[in-house]
Write a protein that holds these residues in place. Structure first.
Motif, PDB file in Angstrom:
ATOM      1  N   MET B   1       0.856  -1.199   0.000  1.00 43.67           N
ATOM      2  CA  MET B   1       0.000   0.000   0.000  1.00 43.67           C
ATOM      3  C   MET B   1       0.896   1.254   0.000  1.00 43.67           C
ATOM      4  SD  MET B   1      -3.472   0.516   2.118  1.00 43.67           S
ATOM      5  CE  MET B   1      -2.845  -0.241   3.581  1.00 43.67           C
ATOM      6  N   ASN B   2       0.640   2.155  -0.939  1.00 44.81           N
ATOM      7  CA  ASN B   2       1.485   3.350  -0.958  1.00 44.81           C
ATOM      8  C   ASN B   2       1.127   4.292   0.188  1.00 44.81           C
ATOM      9  OD1 ASN B   2      -0.618   5.132  -1.740  1.00 44.81           O
ATOM     10  ND2 ASN B   2      -0.433   4.401  -3.839  1.00 44.81           N
ATOM     11  N   ARG B   3       1.965   5.307   0.370  1.00 40.10           N
ATOM     12  CA  ARG B   3       1.832   6.158   1.550  1.00 40.10           C
ATOM     13  C   ARG B   3       0.535   6.965   1.550  1.00 40.10           C
ATOM     14  NH1 ARG B   3       7.165   9.442   2.795  1.00 40.10           N
ATOM     15  NH2 ARG B   3       5.958   9.972   4.637  1.00 40.10           N
ATOM     16  N   PHE B   4       0.100   7.373   0.347  1.00 40.08           N
ATOM     17  CA  PHE B   4      -1.127   8.166   0.274  1.00 40.08           C
ATOM     18  C   PHE B   4      -2.338   7.355   0.742  1.00 40.08           C
ATOM     19  CE2 PHE B   4      -4.904   9.547  -2.139  1.00 40.08           C
ATOM     20  CZ  PHE B   4      -5.041  10.812  -1.595  1.00 40.08           C
ATOM     21  N   MET B   5      -2.445   6.108   0.215  1.00 43.76           N
ATOM     22  CA  MET B   5      -3.574   5.253   0.591  1.00 43.76           C
ATOM     23  C   MET B   5      -3.529   4.937   2.083  1.00 43.76           C
ATOM     24  SD  MET B   5      -5.579   5.071  -1.826  1.00 43.76           S
ATOM     25  CE  MET B   5      -6.753   3.872  -1.178  1.00 43.76           C
ATOM     26  N   LEU B   6      -2.293   4.806   2.595  1.00 45.71           N
ATOM     27  CA  LEU B   6      -2.146   4.529   4.021  1.00 45.71           C
ATOM     28  C   LEU B   6      -2.702   5.706   4.832  1.00 45.71           C
ATOM     29  CD1 LEU B   6      -0.895   2.417   5.972  1.00 45.71           C
ATOM     30  CD2 LEU B   6       1.136   3.859   6.042  1.00 45.71           C
ATOM     31  N   PHE B   7      -2.382   6.927   4.371  1.00 41.81           N
ATOM     32  CA  PHE B   7      -2.863   8.132   5.053  1.00 41.81           C
ATOM     33  C   PHE B   7      -4.391   8.185   5.039  1.00 41.81           C
ATOM     34  CE2 PHE B   7      -4.203  12.605   4.836  1.00 41.81           C
ATOM     35  CZ  PHE B   7      -3.695  13.052   6.045  1.00 41.81           C
ATOM     36  N   ILE B   8      -4.984   7.872   3.852  1.00 37.68           N
ATOM     37  CA  ILE B   8      -6.444   7.884   3.722  1.00 37.68           C
ATOM     38  C   ILE B   8      -7.065   6.887   4.703  1.00 37.68           C
ATOM     39  CG2 ILE B   8      -8.360   7.293   2.158  1.00 37.68           C
ATOM     40  CD1 ILE B   8      -7.166   9.882   1.346  1.00 37.68           C
ATOM     41  N   HIS B   9      -6.478   5.697   4.776  1.00 40.34           N
ATOM     42  CA  HIS B   9      -7.044   4.682   5.663  1.00 40.34           C
ATOM     43  C   HIS B   9      -6.889   5.048   7.131  1.00 40.34           C
ATOM     44  CE1 HIS B   9      -8.450   1.428   3.045  1.00 40.34           C
ATOM     45  NE2 HIS B   9      -7.603   1.962   2.173  1.00 40.34           N
ATOM     46  N   LYS B  10      -5.735   5.660   7.455  1.00 35.87           N
ATOM     47  CA  LYS B  10      -5.523   6.089   8.845  1.00 35.87           C
ATOM     48  C   LYS B  10      -6.549   7.153   9.231  1.00 35.87           C
ATOM     49  CE  LYS B  10      -0.586   5.690   9.893  1.00 35.87           C
ATOM     50  NZ  LYS B  10       0.597   6.584   9.767  1.00 35.87           N
ATOM     51  N   THR B  11      -6.813   8.105   8.274  1.00 32.46           N
ATOM     52  CA  THR B  11      -7.757   9.190   8.559  1.00 32.46           C
ATOM     53  C   THR B  11      -9.126   8.623   8.912  1.00 32.46           C
ATOM     54  OG1 THR B  11      -6.563  10.384   6.870  1.00 32.46           O
ATOM     55  CG2 THR B  11      -8.545  11.423   7.693  1.00 32.46           C
ATOM     56  N   GLY B  12      -9.438   7.469   8.369  1.00 36.15           N
ATOM     57  CA  GLY B  12     -10.722   6.848   8.648  1.00 36.15           C
ATOM     58  C   GLY B  12     -10.833   6.291  10.056  1.00 36.15           C
ATOM     59  N   SER B  13      -9.730   6.248  10.774  1.00 42.18           N
ATOM     60  CA  SER B  13      -9.772   5.684  12.135  1.00 42.18           C
ATOM     61  C   SER B  13      -9.935   6.803  13.158  1.00 42.18           C
ATOM     62  CB  SER B  13      -8.482   4.904  12.393  1.00 42.18           C
ATOM     63  OG  SER B  13      -8.057   5.091  13.718  1.00 42.18           O
ATOM     64  N   PRO B  14     -11.042   6.809  13.918  1.00 39.83           N
ATOM     65  CA  PRO B  14     -11.313   7.918  14.853  1.00 39.83           C
ATOM     66  C   PRO B  14     -10.168   8.246  15.813  1.00 39.83           C
ATOM     67  CG  PRO B  14     -13.258   6.573  14.610  1.00 39.83           C
ATOM     68  CD  PRO B  14     -12.170   5.880  13.856  1.00 39.83           C
ATOM     69  N   PRO B  15      -9.559   7.271  16.525  1.00 42.37           N
ATOM     70  CA  PRO B  15      -8.499   7.673  17.462  1.00 42.37           C
ATOM     71  C   PRO B  15      -7.316   8.319  16.751  1.00 42.37           C
ATOM     72  CG  PRO B  15      -9.105   5.371  17.768  1.00 42.37           C
ATOM     73  CD  PRO B  15      -9.785   5.824  16.528  1.00 42.37           C
ATOM     74  N   TRP B  16      -6.954   7.738  15.597  1.00 41.19           N
ATOM     75  CA  TRP B  16      -5.829   8.313  14.853  1.00 41.19           C
ATOM     76  C   TRP B  16      -6.180   9.729  14.410  1.00 41.19           C
ATOM     77  CZ3 TRP B  16      -4.421  10.511  10.274  1.00 41.19           C
ATOM     78  CH2 TRP B  16      -3.042  10.602  10.023  1.00 41.19           C
ATOM     79  N   PHE B  17      -7.390   9.917  13.880  1.00 45.02           N
ATOM     80  CA  PHE B  17      -7.816  11.243  13.421  1.00 45.02           C
ATOM     81  C   PHE B  17      -7.797  12.234  14.583  1.00 45.02           C
ATOM     82  CE2 PHE B  17     -10.888  14.600  12.856  1.00 45.02           C
ATOM     83  CZ  PHE B  17     -10.641  15.036  11.562  1.00 45.02           C
ATOM     84  N   TYR B  18      -8.291  11.776  15.739  1.00 42.12           N
ATOM     85  CA  TYR B  18      -8.374  12.662  16.901  1.00 42.12           C
ATOM     86  C   TYR B  18      -6.984  13.165  17.296  1.00 42.12           C
ATOM     87  CZ  TYR B  18     -10.014  14.629  21.270  1.00 42.12           C
ATOM     88  OH  TYR B  18     -10.322  15.502  22.268  1.00 42.12           O
ATOM     89  N   ASN B  19      -6.024  12.258  17.359  1.00 40.67           N
ATOM     90  CA  ASN B  19      -4.672  12.642  17.743  1.00 40.67           C
ATOM     91  C   ASN B  19      -4.013  13.524  16.701  1.00 40.67           C
ATOM     92  OD1 ASN B  19      -4.311  11.536  20.286  1.00 40.67           O
ATOM     93  ND2 ASN B  19      -4.109   9.479  19.406  1.00 40.67           N
ATOM     94  N   PHE B  20      -4.150  13.111  15.421  1.00 42.13           N
ATOM     95  CA  PHE B  20      -3.495  13.850  14.347  1.00 42.13           C
ATOM     96  C   PHE B  20      -4.051  15.271  14.261  1.00 42.13           C
ATOM     97  CE2 PHE B  20      -3.289  15.029   9.799  1.00 42.13           C
ATOM     98  CZ  PHE B  20      -1.910  15.060   9.664  1.00 42.13           C
ATOM     99  N   SER B  21      -5.392  15.395  14.319  1.00 41.12           N
ATOM    100  CA  SER B  21      -5.994  16.723  14.192  1.00 41.12           C
ATOM    101  C   SER B  21      -5.624  17.590  15.392  1.00 41.12           C
ATOM    102  CB  SER B  21      -7.511  16.614  14.047  1.00 41.12           C
ATOM    103  OG  SER B  21      -8.058  15.958  15.166  1.00 41.12           O
ATOM    104  N   GLY B  22      -5.441  16.960  16.560  1.00 45.01           N
ATOM    105  CA  GLY B  22      -5.040  17.725  17.746  1.00 45.01           C
ATOM    106  C   GLY B  22      -3.677  18.367  17.552  1.00 45.01           C
ATOM    107  N   LYS B  23      -2.796  17.635  16.848  1.00 47.70           N
ATOM    108  CA  LYS B  23      -1.460  18.200  16.597  1.00 47.70           C
ATOM    109  C   LYS B  23      -1.512  19.274  15.519  1.00 47.70           C
ATOM    110  CE  LYS B  23       1.019  14.022  17.831  1.00 47.70           C
ATOM    111  NZ  LYS B  23       0.707  12.716  17.237  1.00 47.70           N
ATOM    112  N   LEU B  24      -2.461  19.107  14.574  1.00 50.43           N
ATOM    113  CA  LEU B  24      -2.565  20.026  13.438  1.00 50.43           C
ATOM    114  C   LEU B  24      -3.189  21.365  13.842  1.00 50.43           C
ATOM    115  CD1 LEU B  24      -1.741  19.369  10.529  1.00 50.43           C
ATOM    116  CD2 LEU B  24      -4.155  18.957  10.011  1.00 50.43           C
ATOM    117  N   LEU B  25      -4.145  21.299  14.778  1.00 51.83           N
ATOM    118  CA  LEU B  25      -4.972  22.472  15.079  1.00 51.83           C
ATOM    119  C   LEU B  25      -4.225  23.745  15.457  1.00 51.83           C
ATOM    120  CD1 LEU B  25      -8.249  21.232  16.752  1.00 51.83           C
ATOM    121  CD2 LEU B  25      -8.013  22.799  14.839  1.00 51.83           C
TER     122      LEU B  25
END
Lengths: 153, 249
Positions: B1-25
């Motif tokens: 799986m390439n890195r882009f698809m991996l990112f898309i799939h990770k974004t679909g996971s609520p805990p991962w999204f929650y942590n990532f968006s917290g760092k982005l905000l």
């Protein structure tokens, strides 16, 4: 693609196509009513009768504006480069009203040449520039007075 | 799986999204604030008044970016709605419904500022021309999406119904955009087109800064709303307990 997802995607596309077709048909059939104003040459073309309310749009002919000595009565000519109509208006004109400006008058024909307005709106064009730039353009003899409503015909 | 698809799939996971968006905000809010201050200062203080409209031309620095956002957010909402409808991606559904209030507010701001500009410029607060009317319809579409979503108890069902309405409403976007060229309207044709700008550079720069600032506001606000909705919907799940008990972040 998974067959169920493919089916759902086709469903989505069919909905989009259906709504787009329905909207286009509606808009094409409403074409005439979607026009916000008619131009002086449309009056002849569409045979607009005396006494029917409509909006007339075009440019104020330079040198045609005359005000009454007492009261707010003002008379000017609206032209679209082909035909022109005399407009009478008893009221307060918008700040942007000037000769050469695009305006939209709402009212009715009194006779075939005279339009009595009860509301006059100024149309602004898409140009934004500082006063100094406008002055500089004017000095070079360029016409900066707006000609809105003419671009898309 | 390439890195882009991996990112898309990770974004679909609520805990991962929650942590990532917290760092982005903090970064997205920061960029927004810097652009907002720069844009407002350049637009309201530094930029010259217009030769015809005078000072009221400054309303453009709020009106134009808001009107852009009202349409862009609707388009994104529809795209996320389709992803939800076809692939049943829960994160897309949540981001779709979280976008709706932001889009509705930008639409309301565009209508209100346009109305305030119309009074001194045109001589009226409101006319029923094609541009103004179609933008008002957009506001009702947003409210419809929000209302339809609120009418269901079950969030997944609610999202599917709201996505369908969002999808149908997409037909309004080209109507808004082309209304000023298809029909004669009181509203002027666009000043910024692919062929160039009818706005003097001294006014164009603050305008473009504000356009980008609003995009960062949308991203930041969307992330905040999405995070809240995730926490609310998943309040009985373990990852939320983990976060709320203060284990990390």
């Amino acid at each position: 693609m998974h067959p169920t997802r493919k089916r759902r995607l086709i469903g989505v596309l069919v909905i989009l196509a259906g709504v787009a077709i329905a909207a286009s048909i509606t808009l094409v059939s409403l074409q005439q009513n979607m026009l916000f104003f008619v131009s002086p040459s449309d009056i002849e073309e569409q045979n607009l009768p005396v006494g029917r309310e409509f909006r007339l749009g075009g440019l104020v002919t330079p040198g045609s504006v005359s005000r009454a000595d007492d009261g707010l009565m003002v008379q000017f000519e609206i032209n679209d480069g082909v035909d022109s109509v005399t407009v009478k208006f008893d009221g307060i004109l918008p700040d942007l009203f000037r000769e050469g400006q695009g305006v939209i008058a709402r009212g009715q024909l009194e006779s075939h040449e005279v339009f009595v307005a009860h509301e006059v709106l100024a149309k602004h064009d898409e140009n934004y520039m500082p006063p100094e730039v406008a002055d500089a353009l004017e000095e070079k003899g360029m016409h900066v007075v707006p000609s809105s409503g003419e671009r898309e015909g | 799986m390439n890195r882009f698809m991996l990112f898309i799939h990770k974004t679909g996971s609520p805990p991962w999204f929650y942590n990532f968006s917290g760092k982005l905000l903090p970064w997205t809010w920061g960029v927004f604030l810097v652009l907002l201050v720069a844009g407002l200062y350049l637009g309201l203080v530094k930029a010259p008044p217009d030769y015809l409209q005078g000072e009221s031309a400054r309303i453009m620095y709020i009106h134009v970016p808001s009107a852009y956002m009202s349409m862009m957010i609707y388009a994104l909402m529809a795209v996320m709605g389709v992803i939800g409808l076809v692939w049943h991606v829960r994160m897309a559904e949540i981001m779709m419904i979280s976008s709706a209030p932001i889009g509705a507010i930008f639409t309301a701001i565009a209508l209100a500022t346009g109305s305030l500009w119309g009074r001194p410029t045109w001589g009226t607060y409101w006319v029923w021309d094609a541009r103004l009317t179609s933008e008002l319809v957009l506001l009702f579409l947003y409210l419809g999406v929000i209302g339809l979503y609120a009418a269901y108890d079950e969030p997944r069902k609610a999202a599917r119904a709201a996505a369908l309405l969002a999808l149908v409403g997409v037909v309004n976007l080209p109507i808004i955009h082309y209304s000023v060229t298809w029909w004669n309207t009181l509203h002027q044709p666009p000043s910024l087109t692919s062929e160039g700008s009818a706005i003097h550079p001294s006014m164009l720069v603050p305008l473009l800064i504000m356009v980008v600032a609003w995009k960062f506001f949308y991203i930041s606000n969307l992330l905040v709303r999405t995070r809240l909705r995730l926490i609310e919907q998943d309040q009985r799940k373990r990852w939320v307990h983990h976060i709320l008990s203060g284990a990390d972040r």
